[in-house]
Write an enzyme that holds these catalytic residues in place. Structure first.
Site, PDB file in Angstrom:
ATOM      1  N   ARG A  84       8.675   1.334   4.969  1.00  0.00           N
ATOM      2  CA  ARG A  84       8.142   2.356   5.871  1.00  0.00           C
ATOM      3  C   ARG A  84       7.484   1.681   7.065  1.00  0.00           C
ATOM      4  O   ARG A  84       6.935   0.583   6.957  1.00  0.00           O
ATOM      5  CB  ARG A  84       7.101   3.226   5.145  1.00  0.00           C
ATOM      6  CG  ARG A  84       7.644   4.070   4.028  1.00  0.00           C
ATOM      7  CD  ARG A  84       6.614   5.143   3.622  1.00  0.00           C
ATOM      8  NE  ARG A  84       5.271   4.634   3.519  1.00  0.00           N
ATOM      9  CZ  ARG A  84       4.750   4.098   2.410  1.00  0.00           C
ATOM     10  NH1 ARG A  84       5.479   4.001   1.328  1.00  0.00           N
ATOM     11  NH2 ARG A  84       3.510   3.672   2.400  1.00  0.00           N
ATOM     12  N   TYR A 223      16.011   2.978   6.251  1.00  0.00           N
ATOM     13  CA  TYR A 223      15.293   2.737   4.996  1.00  0.00           C
ATOM     14  C   TYR A 223      14.764   4.039   4.392  1.00  0.00           C
ATOM     15  O   TYR A 223      14.366   4.963   5.111  1.00  0.00           O
ATOM     16  CB  TYR A 223      14.137   1.757   5.229  1.00  0.00           C
ATOM     17  CG  TYR A 223      13.190   1.708   4.057  1.00  0.00           C
ATOM     18  CD1 TYR A 223      13.514   0.960   2.914  1.00  0.00           C
ATOM     19  CD2 TYR A 223      12.016   2.428   4.042  1.00  0.00           C
ATOM     20  CE1 TYR A 223      12.667   0.948   1.818  1.00  0.00           C
ATOM     21  CE2 TYR A 223      11.159   2.413   2.960  1.00  0.00           C
ATOM     22  CZ  TYR A 223      11.495   1.676   1.848  1.00  0.00           C
ATOM     23  OH  TYR A 223      10.662   1.665   0.759  1.00  0.00           O
ATOM     24  N   LYS A 232       8.518  11.228   1.443  1.00  0.00           N
ATOM     25  CA  LYS A 232       7.149  11.194   1.972  1.00  0.00           C
ATOM     26  C   LYS A 232       6.961  12.180   3.122  1.00  0.00           C
ATOM     27  O   LYS A 232       5.888  12.767   3.273  1.00  0.00           O
ATOM     28  CB  LYS A 232       6.794   9.784   2.441  1.00  0.00           C
ATOM     29  CG  LYS A 232       6.991   8.684   1.413  1.00  0.00           C
ATOM     30  CD  LYS A 232       6.172   8.874   0.159  1.00  0.00           C
ATOM     31  CE  LYS A 232       6.262   7.643  -0.725  1.00  0.00           C
ATOM     32  NZ  LYS A 232       5.592   7.799  -2.034  1.00  0.00           N
ATOM     33  N   HIS A 258       0.225  12.679  -3.836  1.00  0.00           N
ATOM     34  CA  HIS A 258       0.905  11.428  -4.166  1.00  0.00           C
ATOM     35  C   HIS A 258       0.567  11.078  -5.615  1.00  0.00           C
ATOM     36  O   HIS A 258      -0.134  10.112  -5.893  1.00  0.00           O
ATOM     37  CB  HIS A 258       0.421  10.344  -3.196  1.00  0.00           C
ATOM     38  CG  HIS A 258       1.248   9.111  -3.203  1.00  0.00           C
ATOM     39  ND1 HIS A 258       0.737   7.877  -2.846  1.00  0.00           N
ATOM     40  CD2 HIS A 258       2.554   8.884  -3.509  1.00  0.00           C
ATOM     41  CE1 HIS A 258       1.671   6.958  -2.936  1.00  0.00           C
ATOM     42  NE2 HIS A 258       2.784   7.547  -3.339  1.00  0.00           N
ATOM     43  N   SER A 280      -0.305   1.822  -3.944  1.00  0.00           N
ATOM     44  CA  SER A 280       0.752   0.878  -4.286  1.00  0.00           C
ATOM     45  C   SER A 280       0.168  -0.337  -5.001  1.00  0.00           C
ATOM     46  O   SER A 280      -0.995  -0.692  -4.798  1.00  0.00           O
ATOM     47  CB  SER A 280       1.504   0.439  -3.027  1.00  0.00           C
ATOM     48  OG  SER A 280       0.619  -0.190  -2.122  1.00  0.00           O
ATOM     49  N   ALA A 281       0.993  -0.964  -5.847  1.00  0.00           N
ATOM     50  CA  ALA A 281       0.633  -2.166  -6.609  1.00  0.00           C
ATOM     51  C   ALA A 281      -0.462  -1.912  -7.630  1.00  0.00           C
ATOM     52  O   ALA A 281      -1.193  -2.818  -7.999  1.00  0.00           O
ATOM     53  CB  ALA A 281       0.223  -3.306  -5.671  1.00  0.00           C
ATOM     54  N   CYS A 282      -0.567  -0.673  -8.091  1.00  0.00           N
ATOM     55  CA  CYS A 282      -1.583  -0.343  -9.101  1.00  0.00           C
ATOM     56  C   CYS A 282      -0.960   0.197 -10.392  1.00  0.00           C
ATOM     57  O   CYS A 282      -1.624   0.850 -11.192  1.00  0.00           O
ATOM     58  CB  CYS A 282      -2.577   0.669  -8.541  1.00  0.00           C
ATOM     59  SG  CYS A 282      -3.641   0.009  -7.245  1.00  0.00           S
ATOM     60  N   GLY A 283       0.325  -0.055 -10.600  1.00  0.00           N
ATOM     61  CA  GLY A 283       0.957   0.293 -11.862  1.00  0.00           C
ATOM     62  C   GLY A 283       1.341   1.746 -12.019  1.00  0.00           C
ATOM     63  O   GLY A 283       1.432   2.247 -13.138  1.00  0.00           O
ATOM     64  N   THR A 285       4.271   3.495 -11.445  1.00  0.00           N
ATOM     65  CA  THR A 285       5.517   3.770 -12.160  1.00  0.00           C
ATOM     66  C   THR A 285       5.392   3.392 -13.624  1.00  0.00           C
ATOM     67  O   THR A 285       5.883   4.099 -14.518  1.00  0.00           O
ATOM     68  CB  THR A 285       6.691   3.019 -11.506  1.00  0.00           C
ATOM     69  OG1 THR A 285       6.808   3.431 -10.142  1.00  0.00           O
ATOM     70  CG2 THR A 285       7.997   3.313 -12.215  1.00  0.00           C
ATOM     71  N   ASP A 307       5.945  10.118  -8.856  1.00  0.00           N
ATOM     72  CA  ASP A 307       5.429   9.765  -7.530  1.00  0.00           C
ATOM     73  C   ASP A 307       4.732  10.907  -6.804  1.00  0.00           C
ATOM     74  O   ASP A 307       3.741  10.678  -6.115  1.00  0.00           O
ATOM     75  CB  ASP A 307       6.585   9.248  -6.663  1.00  0.00           C
ATOM     76  CG  ASP A 307       6.110   8.607  -5.365  1.00  0.00           C
ATOM     77  OD1 ASP A 307       5.109   7.874  -5.399  1.00  0.00           O
ATOM     78  OD2 ASP A 307       6.747   8.838  -4.323  1.00  0.00           O
ATOM     79  N   ASN A 404       9.967  -5.415  -1.487  1.00  0.00           N
ATOM     80  CA  ASN A 404      10.028  -3.957  -1.490  1.00  0.00           C
ATOM     81  C   ASN A 404      11.418  -3.455  -1.891  1.00  0.00           C
ATOM     82  O   ASN A 404      11.793  -2.323  -1.584  1.00  0.00           O
ATOM     83  CB  ASN A 404       9.656  -3.404  -0.107  1.00  0.00           C
ATOM     84  CG  ASN A 404       9.377  -1.912  -0.127  1.00  0.00           C
ATOM     85  OD1 ASN A 404       8.747  -1.391  -1.054  1.00  0.00           O
ATOM     86  ND2 ASN A 404       9.862  -1.193   0.869  1.00  0.00           N
ATOM     87  N   ALA A 405      12.183  -4.273  -2.598  1.00  0.00           N
ATOM     88  CA  ALA A 405      13.505  -3.862  -3.058  1.00  0.00           C
ATOM     89  C   ALA A 405      13.390  -2.622  -3.937  1.00  0.00           C
ATOM     90  O   ALA A 405      12.407  -2.449  -4.672  1.00  0.00           O
ATOM     91  CB  ALA A 405      14.173  -4.996  -3.831  1.00  0.00           C
ATOM     92  N   ARG A 406      14.407  -1.767  -3.878  1.00  0.00           N
ATOM     93  CA  ARG A 406      14.305  -0.444  -4.501  1.00  0.00           C
ATOM     94  C   ARG A 406      15.490  -0.141  -5.413  1.00  0.00           C
ATOM     95  O   ARG A 406      16.550  -0.736  -5.311  1.00  0.00           O
ATOM     96  CB  ARG A 406      14.242   0.629  -3.406  1.00  0.00           C
ATOM     97  CG  ARG A 406      13.014   0.541  -2.508  1.00  0.00           C
ATOM     98  CD  ARG A 406      11.809   1.126  -3.169  1.00  0.00           C
ATOM     99  NE  ARG A 406      10.599   0.953  -2.374  1.00  0.00           N
ATOM    100  CZ  ARG A 406       9.527   1.734  -2.499  1.00  0.00           C
ATOM    101  NH1 ARG A 406       9.525   2.732  -3.368  1.00  0.00           N
ATOM    102  NH2 ARG A 406       8.449   1.508  -1.765  1.00  0.00           N
ATOM    103  N   GLY A 535       1.197  -0.474 -21.918  1.00  0.00           N
ATOM    104  CA  GLY A 535       1.141   0.516 -22.985  1.00  0.00           C
ATOM    105  C   GLY A 535      -0.242   0.705 -23.572  1.00  0.00           C
ATOM    106  O   GLY A 535      -0.562   1.776 -24.118  1.00  0.00           O
ATOM    107  N   GLU A 536      -1.088  -0.325 -23.453  1.00  0.00           N
ATOM    108  CA  GLU A 536      -2.447  -0.212 -24.014  1.00  0.00           C
ATOM    109  C   GLU A 536      -3.293   0.804 -23.244  1.00  0.00           C
ATOM    110  O   GLU A 536      -4.351   1.221 -23.724  1.00  0.00           O
ATOM    111  CB  GLU A 536      -3.139  -1.582 -24.008  1.00  0.00           C
ATOM    112  CG  GLU A 536      -2.406  -2.669 -24.776  1.00  0.00           C
ATOM    113  CD  GLU A 536      -2.197  -2.363 -26.262  1.00  0.00           C
ATOM    114  OE1 GLU A 536      -2.886  -1.462 -26.791  1.00  0.00           O
ATOM    115  OE2 GLU A 536      -1.338  -3.016 -26.881  1.00  0.00           O
ATOM    116  N   ASN A 537      -2.840   1.210 -22.061  1.00  0.00           N
ATOM    117  CA  ASN A 537      -3.563   2.257 -21.335  1.00  0.00           C
ATOM    118  C   ASN A 537      -3.555   3.582 -22.089  1.00  0.00           C
ATOM    119  O   ASN A 537      -4.325   4.494 -21.774  1.00  0.00           O
ATOM    120  CB  ASN A 537      -2.952   2.442 -19.938  1.00  0.00           C
ATOM    121  CG  ASN A 537      -3.147   1.213 -19.058  1.00  0.00           C
ATOM    122  OD1 ASN A 537      -4.055   0.424 -19.272  1.00  0.00           O
ATOM    123  ND2 ASN A 537      -2.275   1.048 -18.077  1.00  0.00           N
TER     124      ASN A 537
END
Length: 626
Positions: A84, A223, A232, A258, A280-283, A285, A307, A404-406, A535-537
């Site tokens: 983006r 993209y 978005k 979001h 982003s980058a906080c797990g 997915t 998402d 950022n590959a998707r 998974g422990e979450n």
């Protein structure tokens, strides 16, 4: 030019298109963009296969090994078009105050003067695809319809996966239904005699939203987040303004967030629904497809959305949510069978991969997959078409896949998909979770005392970016509600909208969803994460449900309610009370500094900032100092 009467079969609208507004708008865009032909998409499997074959022929797609990844493809973008472009993303409403200080703003008339020359002839030599799509189950009272015009076949095949796309949309739209007009061009007209490239795009890029007319115009980028305009652009930036406008126009307001949506079922068969927002980058997915530990016998976690959530009050007054998307456009690097086994199982067939690496046997690879195999592959073709080896990576740091590959894959591929994921009425939300990435300060889990304090927690959430310049704690970037790049109007008005939703529903006697703040990323003295995560979450989820059911009292730490060690289920995990204290302790000095830092955010958002948030800040400072 009338889209029904232009010469040539490809320029003629199908008979099932009876919406005069759609026909008029498409005609005006055909006249402006001047495509060589027009294709009205029907969403069929035959159309999808034909377009994928066309992309293979053009070199934009590479067919993967059918024995490894049946009916799957790899696309590699231009290196300049990989993510983006927030600095080229605009909210164009009449008053700059309505866009607020966190959005790029330009007056609508000025922006149209900029865009019209760019779009004039931008599709010359190309096909204009008319892509009808529904965000949300067709006919749902929470869903909305968009029509995207694009000169990119890549966009069409991705939209077919990511939305409910095709002829059936016109059945719902009828002759006068509402739709969001979306126009997209890669900005690379094909002049006579010119040769096309694998990934056409343009150095000049604009992603523009007109909230008052509910239009989206995107130029220059192919993209996903810039070109798949249902995602978005419509699902968050435009939809958020629609929910806010509804609340001020006599209709019930609603929320476009979001957020992932989970179903959590206990061993007794009682089901709860939780919506969670993570930057982003906080797990995010990983959490949306969580697999409970083996010790949690009888518990089940299912995915409704990974998402985005649209949330509206139902007839019973409760907040009900749908996932407006039909697929996942997820980040590949870091995903493996340890971090997200359900996601990996989803990617075994019918997938479009973008900017990952290619193995010698025609499969895909990205950083993180070595944790499954135990070793790096000896040779790959990287996302830019170059040879890649482990030795090259050690010498230069070269990544085989773009960070950022998707992957684009249908939700129905997910083995943990919730049976109600496509319910047009949505699912009732029992709790909201907000989580950032903090190595210190923020506890593992805290429940807000009330709705207002929960809004305050969400408004001030943040994540550490880099420690390079400022030491071990890194730089905290505030990302309110994980919506900083996605709120289509003034962020302070957005806060007020959340507060108002709570007041309105609270006055009806409906029990509001509980609000929790989480942080999986506290670190020890060795610099390693203390909490095992993944998974422990589930252990934290269970405590939240225990709180909702009133089975545990928790401990009031001044900020909110956190669990005691004894209230958590520890079967199957060696995690002692000392380690638990490391992820739940509240240092008063750290929190005095943390809350003081919230002032910088509130100063930026001072215009229209709800007074309840400033009052909550003062109350928290007093409580934590006591």
């Amino acid at each position: 030019m009338d889209a029904r009467k232009t010469t040539g079969e490809s320029l003629t609208a199908p008979d099932y298109v009876q919406h005069a507004g759609v026909l008029k708008w498409v005609s005006s865009m055909v006249a402006l963009c001047k495509p060589a032909s027009v294709h009205w998409c029907d969403g069929s499997a035959q159309e999808y296969d034909a377009l994928c074959n066309l992309l293979v022929t053009r070199g934009a797609f590479q067919r993967l090994n059918p024995a490894k990844r049946p009916n799957s493809y790899l696309a590699c973008s231009d290196p300049s078009d990989v993510a983006r472009v927030e600095d080229r993303t605009f909210i164009c409403c009449e008053k700059q105050d309505d866009a607020g200080p966190t959005n790029n703003w330009m007056a609508p008339a000025q922006m149209r003067q900029t865009l019209n020359p760019l779009f004039d002839g931008c599709m010359a030599g190309r096909t204009l695809y008319v892509v009808p799509f529904s965000m949300g189950p067709l006919g749902s009272p929470i869903a909305h319809i968009g029509i995207e015009l694009s000169d990119s076949a890549y966009v069409v095949v991705n939209q077919r996966i990511m939305t409910r796309m095709g002829r059936a949309v016109f059945d719902v739209l009828g002759t006068d239904g509402e739709f969001v007009p979306c126009v997209h061009s890669v900005g690379a007209p094909l002049r006579p005699g010119s040769t096309d490239v694998k990934w056409p795009c343009n150095p000049t890029k604009y992603i523009v939203h007109f909230p008052q007319t509910r239009e989206i115009w995107s130029y220059g980028s192919g993209y996903g987040g810039n070109a798949l305009l249902g995602k978005k652009c419509l699902a968050l930036r435009i939809a958020s303004t629609m929910g806010y406008a509804a609340a001020h126009g006599g209709a019930p307001g609603w929320l476009a967030e979001h957020m992932l949506i989970l179903g959590v079922t206990n061993p007794q068969g009682r089901k709860y629904h939780i919506a969670a927002a993570f930057p982003s980058a906080c797990g995010k997915t990983n959490f949306s497809m969580l697999v409970p530990p083996a010790s949690f016998k009888g518990w089940k976690v299912s995915t409704i959305g990974d998402d985005i959530a649209w949330i509206k009050p139902g007839v019973d007054g409760r907040m009900r949510a749908i996932n407006p998307e039909a697929g996942y456009f997820g980040v590949a690097p870091g995903t493996n069978h340890h971090t997200n086994p359900n996601c990996m199982a989803s990617l075994d067939r019918n997938v479009i991969f973008t900017n990952v690496a290619l193995t010698d046997d025609g499969d895909v690879w990205w950083e993180g997959m070595e944790k499954d195999s135990g070793s790096l592959p000896g040779h790959l073709i990287d996302w830019q078409g170059q040879d890649w080896t482990p030795a090259l990576a050690r010498e230069t740091g070269a990544k085989a896949a773009h960070p950022n590959a998707r992957f684009t894959v249908a939700a129905t591929n997910n083995p943990a998909l919730d049976t109600a994921w496509d319910d047009p009425q949505g699912v009732p939300i029992d709790a909201f979770i907000f989580g950032g990435r903090r190595s210190t300060t923020v506890p593992l889990v805290t429940q807000a005392h009330n709705w207002v304090e929960g809004v305050y927690m969400a408004a001030t959430m943040g994540s550490e970016t880099t420690a390079a310049a400022t030491g071990a704690q890194g730089v905290v970037r505030r990302d309110p509600f994980a919506m900083l790049p996605f709120t289509g109007y003034n962020m302070s008005d957005y806060f007020q909208h959340w507060l108002d939703m709570g007041k309105k529903l609270g006055h009806t006697g409906v029990k509001l969803p509980a609000i929790f703040c989480v942080n999986w990323f506290r670190k020890g003295d060795d610099g390693k994460f203390v909490w095992p995560g993944y998974g422990e979450n589930m252990r934290v989820l269970k405590w939240m449900i225990d709180r909702i059911e009133g089975r545990v009292s928790g401990v009031d730490n001044g900020l909110g309610i956190s669990p005691s060690y004894a209230e958590m289920q520890w079967d199957g995990l060696d995690f002692d009370a000392h380690a638990f204290a490391r992820v739940t302790d509240m240092d008063k000095a750290d929190w005095a500094q943390e809350i003081a830092l919230h002032t910088a955010l509130f100063t930026q958002l001072a215009h229209h900032l709800p007074p309840e948030l400033s009052a909550t800040q003062r109350a928290l400072q007093q409580r934590l100092a006591a």
